[in-house]
Design a protein around this motif. Structure first.
Motif, mmCIF file in Angstrom:
data_model
loop_
_atom_site.group_PDB
_atom_site.id
_atom_site.type_symbol
_atom_site.label_atom_id
_atom_site.label_comp_id
_atom_site.label_asym_id
_atom_site.label_seq_id
_atom_site.Cartn_x
_atom_site.Cartn_y
_atom_site.Cartn_z
ATOM 1 N N GLY A 1 0.814 -1.211 0.000
ATOM 2 C CA GLY A 1 0.000 0.000 0.000
ATOM 3 C C GLY A 1 0.846 1.259 0.000
ATOM 4 N N PHE A 2 2.189 1.075 0.019
ATOM 5 C CA PHE A 2 3.106 2.211 0.076
ATOM 6 C C PHE A 2 4.205 2.074 -0.967
ATOM 7 C CE2 PHE A 2 1.135 2.237 4.213
ATOM 8 C CZ PHE A 2 0.965 3.590 4.485
ATOM 9 N N LEU A 3 4.692 3.218 -1.417
ATOM 10 C CA LEU A 3 5.854 3.260 -2.288
ATOM 11 C C LEU A 3 7.119 3.077 -1.444
ATOM 12 C CD1 LEU A 3 4.820 6.406 -4.382
ATOM 13 C CD2 LEU A 3 4.703 4.019 -5.141
ATOM 14 N N ASP A 4 8.230 2.858 -2.102
ATOM 15 C CA ASP A 4 9.493 2.705 -1.390
ATOM 16 C C ASP A 4 9.855 3.941 -0.577
ATOM 17 O OD1 ASP A 4 9.773 0.184 -2.438
ATOM 18 O OD2 ASP A 4 11.189 0.769 -4.013
ATOM 19 N N ASP A 5 9.370 5.115 -0.992
ATOM 20 C CA ASP A 5 9.704 6.352 -0.272
ATOM 21 C C ASP A 5 8.759 6.627 0.902
ATOM 22 O OD1 ASP A 5 7.345 7.291 -1.444
ATOM 23 O OD2 ASP A 5 8.363 8.527 -2.928
ATOM 24 N N GLY A 6 7.829 5.708 1.157
ATOM 25 C CA GLY A 6 6.949 5.841 2.312
ATOM 26 C C GLY A 6 5.613 6.489 2.036
ATOM 27 N N ARG A 7 5.429 7.039 0.850
ATOM 28 C CA ARG A 7 4.138 7.635 0.519
ATOM 29 C C ARG A 7 3.154 6.543 0.097
ATOM 30 N NH1 ARG A 7 5.819 12.158 -3.798
ATOM 31 N NH2 ARG A 7 7.092 10.373 -4.468
ATOM 32 N N PRO A 8 1.860 6.743 0.372
ATOM 33 C CA PRO A 8 0.892 5.726 -0.045
ATOM 34 C C PRO A 8 0.793 5.631 -1.561
ATOM 35 C CG PRO A 8 -0.246 7.681 0.749
ATOM 36 C CD PRO A 8 1.213 7.862 1.077
ATOM 37 N N VAL A 9 0.483 4.452 -2.041
ATOM 38 C CA VAL A 9 0.243 4.244 -3.461
ATOM 39 C C VAL A 9 -1.032 4.986 -3.856
ATOM 40 C CG1 VAL A 9 -0.363 2.530 -5.212
ATOM 41 C CG2 VAL A 9 1.386 2.007 -3.495
ATOM 42 N N ILE A 10 -0.969 5.748 -4.920
ATOM 43 C CA ILE A 10 -2.156 6.422 -5.440
ATOM 44 C C ILE A 10 -2.231 6.227 -6.955
ATOM 45 C CG2 ILE A 10 -2.221 8.182 -3.628
ATOM 46 C CD1 ILE A 10 -1.078 10.183 -5.700
ATOM 47 N N LEU A 11 -3.414 6.463 -7.499
ATOM 48 C CA LEU A 11 -3.612 6.475 -8.947
ATOM 49 C C LEU A 11 -4.614 7.570 -9.241
ATOM 50 C CD1 LEU A 11 -2.753 4.951 -11.549
ATOM 51 C CD2 LEU A 11 -4.893 3.668 -11.349
ATOM 52 N N LEU A 12 -4.169 8.580 -9.970
ATOM 53 C CA LEU A 12 -5.025 9.723 -10.266
ATOM 54 C C LEU A 12 -5.923 9.396 -11.453
ATOM 55 C CD1 LEU A 12 -3.899 13.439 -10.295
ATOM 56 C CD2 LEU A 12 -5.611 12.590 -11.896
ATOM 57 N N PRO B 1 -12.525 14.477 -19.535
ATOM 58 C CA PRO B 1 -13.770 13.712 -19.394
ATOM 59 C C PRO B 1 -13.598 12.215 -19.625
ATOM 60 C CG PRO B 1 -13.778 14.988 -21.430
ATOM 61 C CD PRO B 1 -12.601 15.443 -20.647
ATOM 62 N N THR B 2 -12.446 11.788 -20.161
ATOM 63 C CA THR B 2 -12.207 10.359 -20.370
ATOM 64 C C THR B 2 -11.065 9.882 -19.475
ATOM 65 O OG1 THR B 2 -10.641 10.774 -22.173
ATOM 66 C CG2 THR B 2 -12.968 10.501 -22.769
ATOM 67 N N ARG B 3 -11.102 8.611 -19.105
ATOM 68 C CA ARG B 3 -10.055 8.071 -18.244
ATOM 69 C C ARG B 3 -8.747 7.926 -18.999
ATOM 70 N NH1 ARG B 3 -11.500 4.063 -15.216
ATOM 71 N NH2 ARG B 3 -13.736 4.192 -15.570
ATOM 72 N N GLY B 4 -7.650 7.811 -18.249
ATOM 73 C CA GLY B 4 -6.340 7.647 -18.876
ATOM 74 C C GLY B 4 -5.326 8.630 -18.329
ATOM 75 N N GLY B 5 -4.198 8.753 -19.027
ATOM 76 C CA GLY B 5 -3.154 9.683 -18.628
ATOM 77 C C GLY B 5 -2.268 9.193 -17.498
ATOM 78 N N TYR B 6 -2.347 7.910 -17.183
ATOM 79 C CA TYR B 6 -1.624 7.372 -16.027
ATOM 80 C C TYR B 6 -0.108 7.408 -16.233
ATOM 81 C CZ TYR B 6 -6.320 5.458 -15.394
ATOM 82 O OH TYR B 6 -7.677 5.316 -15.287
ATOM 83 N N ALA B 7 0.597 7.673 -15.148
ATOM 84 C CA ALA B 7 2.059 7.660 -15.165
ATOM 85 C C ALA B 7 2.597 6.491 -14.352
ATOM 86 C CB ALA B 7 2.600 8.985 -14.616
ATOM 87 N N GLY B 8 1.884 6.104 -13.307
ATOM 88 C CA GLY B 8 2.265 4.955 -12.498
ATOM 89 C C GLY B 8 3.305 5.284 -11.433
#
Length: 267
Positions: free
Chosen positions: A106-117, A146-153
């Motif tokens: 649930g967390f990234l290696d840097d300690g921040r929570p995993v998110i997906l915008l 208005p459409t989904r997408g644009g993810y960077a991960g």
């Protein structure tokens, strides 16, 4: 940095390294670089010994245990059992959702929570706040659209978060993201009983057990979803949890397979 997950069927040098580490903790594996039944069983043994969720998958939590690092902020098997008891479902059901949704941590290696915008959610929330969404969509199409997408991960999603916050607001940025191990959307904060979007973000940033609590609240708030989970109707549950796009990602098949594995490892 991408989260490394090693699981049954994998092969190569990463598996060899895992096998050597397992052998240092009492395993009796042939270091052949093949993640088969014996390696899965050895991983499950380490997880059980450390109190971690027993899924036979070597992700960040298992590697932390093998290195002797602190895992107090990580989900434990007992946490999932408590969640299953509260929801009135089989433990394997909760473990299946945890495995499919969390992708190891649930967390990234840097300690921040995993998110997906989700930029289409940003568009919707910004429109509800009377912001000039169409102008924004032209200028920042990967943030508001208005459409989904644009993810960077990965960690790059936090850059998107900060950029969205700068052109909209902190609340909209929180609401437009899914958070933590169970990928609960921020816009549910009021429905799930959090006093504010910021309070929801703070809880998701605290620990995986707080992320689990958000998952429990999310299931409890939707009787149809809870009913589908209890009945192990994976297609219906996936549709309610992930939306109609679940078919594209085979979430129902993944949940069924993860459930069967959880039952097998518990036997």
């Amino acid at each position: 940095m991408a989260v490394t997950i090693i699981k049954k069927g994998d092969h190569g040098s990463a598996v060899q390294d895992l096998q050597r580490r397992l052998n240092m903790h009492g395993g009796r594996l042939t270091v052949d670089g093949w993640f088969g039944d014996a390696t899965e069983a050895a991983v499950a043994t380490i997880q059980r010994r450390a109190g971690l969720v027993v899924d036979g998958v070597a992700g960040p939590k298992t590697m932390e245990a093998l290195r002797g690092e602190d895992s107090s902020h990580r989900l434990k098997e007992a946490d999932l059992q408590a969640a299953a008891d509260r929801l009135g479902v089989e433990l394997a059901c909760v473990k299946a959702v945890n495995e499919v949704e969390s992708r190891g941590s649930g967390f990234l290696d840097d300690g921040r929570p995993v998110i997906l915008l989700e930029r289409h959610i940003a568009y919707r929330q910004a429109k509800a706040a009377d912001l000039p969404v169409d102008t924004m969509a032209l200028r920042y199409p990967n943030l508001v659209n208005p459409t989904r997408g644009g993810y960077a991960g990965g960690a790059a999603e936090w850059s998107r978060f900060d950029n969205l916050r700068s052109v909209t607001s902190q609340q909209i940025a929180v609401e437009a993201c899914s958070w933590g191990a169970f990928q609960v959307m921020g816009y549910h904060w009021a429905r799930l009983g959090y006093p504010s979007a910021q309070a929801f973000r703070d809880e998701m940033s605290h620990s995986e057990d707080r992320q689990l609590d958000a998952f429990i609240r999310f299931i409890e708030a939707d009787p149809a979803m809870l009913k589908a989970l209890k009945a192990k109707k994976w297609a219906e549950f996936a549709r309610l949890y992930n939306g109609p796009a679940y078919k594209e990602n085979l979430y129902d098949a993944k949940l069924a397979a993860a459930f069967a594995k959880a039952e097998r490892l518990a036997a």
